[in-house]
Design a protein around this motif. Sequence first.
Motif, PDB file in Angstrom:
ATOM      1  N   SER A  54       0.862  -1.173   0.000  1.00  0.00           N
ATOM      2  CA  SER A  54       0.000   0.000   0.000  1.00  0.00           C
ATOM      3  C   SER A  54       0.904   1.231   0.000  1.00  0.00           C
ATOM      4  O   SER A  54       2.117   1.135   0.209  1.00  0.00           O
ATOM      5  CB  SER A  54      -0.896   0.005   1.239  1.00  0.00           C
ATOM      6  OG  SER A  54      -0.117   0.228   2.407  1.00  0.00           O
ATOM      7  N   GLU A  55       0.328   2.405  -0.202  1.00  0.00           N
ATOM      8  CA  GLU A  55       1.126   3.632  -0.199  1.00  0.00           C
ATOM      9  C   GLU A  55       1.808   3.824   1.150  1.00  0.00           C
ATOM     10  O   GLU A  55       2.980   4.183   1.214  1.00  0.00           O
ATOM     11  CB  GLU A  55       0.241   4.842  -0.524  1.00  0.00           C
ATOM     12  CG  GLU A  55       1.012   6.134  -0.638  1.00  0.00           C
ATOM     13  CD  GLU A  55       2.071   6.117  -1.737  1.00  0.00           C
ATOM     14  OE1 GLU A  55       3.116   6.769  -1.545  1.00  0.00           O
ATOM     15  OE2 GLU A  55       1.880   5.460  -2.774  1.00  0.00           O
ATOM     16  N   ARG A  56       1.088   3.559   2.237  1.00  0.00           N
ATOM     17  CA  ARG A  56       1.660   3.708   3.575  1.00  0.00           C
ATOM     18  C   ARG A  56       2.814   2.726   3.777  1.00  0.00           C
ATOM     19  O   ARG A  56       3.856   3.092   4.306  1.00  0.00           O
ATOM     20  CB  ARG A  56       0.579   3.481   4.630  1.00  0.00           C
ATOM     21  CG  ARG A  56       1.099   3.663   6.043  1.00  0.00           C
ATOM     22  CD  ARG A  56       0.026   3.435   7.067  1.00  0.00           C
ATOM     23  NE  ARG A  56      -0.634   4.684   7.386  1.00  0.00           N
ATOM     24  CZ  ARG A  56      -1.353   4.876   8.483  1.00  0.00           C
ATOM     25  NH1 ARG A  56      -1.543   3.889   9.333  1.00  0.00           N
ATOM     26  NH2 ARG A  56      -1.909   6.039   8.725  1.00  0.00           N
ATOM     27  N   GLN A  57       2.630   1.482   3.355  1.00  0.00           N
ATOM     28  CA  GLN A  57       3.686   0.479   3.490  1.00  0.00           C
ATOM     29  C   GLN A  57       4.912   0.860   2.672  1.00  0.00           C
ATOM     30  O   GLN A  57       6.038   0.648   3.093  1.00  0.00           O
ATOM     31  CB  GLN A  57       3.178  -0.895   3.053  1.00  0.00           C
ATOM     32  CG  GLN A  57       2.165  -1.501   3.996  1.00  0.00           C
ATOM     33  CD  GLN A  57       1.507  -2.722   3.393  1.00  0.00           C
ATOM     34  OE1 GLN A  57       1.312  -2.815   2.182  1.00  0.00           O
ATOM     35  NE2 GLN A  57       1.162  -3.677   4.244  1.00  0.00           N
ATOM     36  N   ARG A  58       4.686   1.424   1.495  1.00  0.00           N
ATOM     37  CA  ARG A  58       5.801   1.846   0.636  1.00  0.00           C
ATOM     38  C   ARG A  58       6.632   2.926   1.343  1.00  0.00           C
ATOM     39  O   ARG A  58       7.863   2.895   1.325  1.00  0.00           O
ATOM     40  CB  ARG A  58       5.281   2.353  -0.710  1.00  0.00           C
ATOM     41  CG  ARG A  58       6.358   2.590  -1.730  1.00  0.00           C
ATOM     42  CD  ARG A  58       5.827   2.966  -3.111  1.00  0.00           C
ATOM     43  NE  ARG A  58       4.560   2.375  -3.510  1.00  0.00           N
ATOM     44  CZ  ARG A  58       4.373   1.112  -3.909  1.00  0.00           C
ATOM     45  NH1 ARG A  58       5.395   0.297  -3.938  1.00  0.00           N
ATOM     46  NH2 ARG A  58       3.188   0.676  -4.270  1.00  0.00           N
TER      47      ARG A  58
END
Length: 115
Positions: A54-58
Amino acid sequence: MHWTILIKSHPDAHGNPVLQGLRVAAAACADGVEISLFLAEEAALLALHTEALSERQRVHHDLMAEIQELGVAIHVIGFEWLQEAKGQTLRPGIQIASMKTLVRQMKLSDQVITL
């Protein structure tokens, strides 16, 4: 000066404590503080290599890579959860550590931060 940072919050937790912990680690390291970074409990998920982020994980993974480039070793506590990860591998550079390792680092630290 030496700090131990223990991140145990879920990567999607409200307020994003994982991001805050990683940012503190990067900033402190860039400012000359020796850092020991540990992932435990729900944050241990960050240690796993995965393609679909996800964007947050990235953002979390990018910060972890930056921290590693600064020379900080990142440790994950607990081997038993890895066996439940169904064949997933650890991200490059992540080291498995025991609770004993964490306690030893905490004893050597001038500051311990838990998020």
